[in-house]
Design a protein around this motif. Structure first.
Motif, PDB file in Angstrom:
ATOM      1  N   GLU A  54       0.824  -1.205   0.000  1.00 58.85           N
ATOM      2  CA  GLU A  54       0.000   0.000   0.000  1.00 58.85           C
ATOM      3  C   GLU A  54       0.860   1.259   0.000  1.00 58.85           C
ATOM      4  N   GLY A  92       0.859  -7.081   1.366  1.00 61.68           N
ATOM      5  CA  GLY A  92      -0.180  -6.097   1.598  1.00 61.68           C
ATOM      6  C   GLY A  92      -1.329  -6.738   2.350  1.00 61.68           C
ATOM      7  N   SER A 125      -6.470  -1.022  -4.407  1.00 64.36           N
ATOM      8  CA  SER A 125      -5.530   0.029  -4.774  1.00 64.36           C
ATOM      9  C   SER A 125      -6.312   1.220  -5.299  1.00 64.36           C
TER      10      SER A 125
END
Length: 203
Positions: A54, A92, A125
């Protein structure tokens, strides 16, 4: 062999600072654009941070540079073999990425990653530079791009503008896939092409 955690942090520190300065951004402005705390950015530039997927994607988006511009190291010539066991993982919320190779051809650059989406997990995302390509090898994967969703199985492919908000969700078990991030050479921050390194493993 995989790069050490310390050397990768040093690479990120130098590249992040150089990218920020070349873009004419203060730490405060980069913090505003990336939504990453100023103290965290200062740690990353000082080589003491511990980046996640991230964090790296947010920096790529805010600085408008390929991910591999932030995490690069020199590439050798001739035969290239990358062993999975030698590559440190960038983790992530829902995926684990292993950088394998950077390929340059004409005005296109493609970074190749082994991508694993953990069972029952989702990775989102807000978008980043480049075009994203995914080929599913095993498992069932739901890919969301903006307001559209597509379910993929083994052998299926999807490609999309990575600047759009997107996400991956594994259905009924883990998903193994190949992720390709494609850029134009004029999107690169540095003039010389380098290979993506082994990334920092997060706890």
């Amino acid at each position: 062999m995989g790069a050490s955690e310390e050397s990768v942090r040093d690479l990120l520190a130098a590249n992040l600072r150089r990218a920020r300065i070349e873009r004419g951004l203060s730490l405060s402005e980069l913090s505003r654009r990336s939504k990453i705390g100023k103290a965290t950015l200062s740690q990353l530039e000082g080589g003491s941070g511990n980046p996640t997927i991230e964090t790296v994607f947010s920096l790529s988006r805010a600085l408008e540079v390929p991910i591999s511009d932030l995490l690069d190291q020199p590439r050798g010539n001739g035969l290239t073999v990358v062993r999975s066991a030698d590559v440190q993982v960038l983790s992530g919320a829902g995926i684990d990425l292993r950088p394998l190779r950077g390929i340059e051809s004409g005005d296109a650059i493609v970074d190749v990653y082994d991508q694993q989406v953990r069972a029952g997990s989702r990775q989102d995302s807000l978008g980043h530079v480049g075009t994203e390509h995914t080929v599913v090898q095993a498992g069932r994967l739901v890919v969301r791009v903006d307001d559209r969703e597509v379910e993929l199985g083994p052998g299926d492919y999807i490609g999309f503008d990575a600047r759009l908000p997107h996400g991956y969700t594994a259905l009924a078990g883990p998903v193994r896939s190949v992720l390709l991030l494609q850029y134009r050479t004029d999107q690169r921050l540095h003039g010389t092409r380098t290979q993506p390194p082994c990334l920092v493993e997060t706890p």
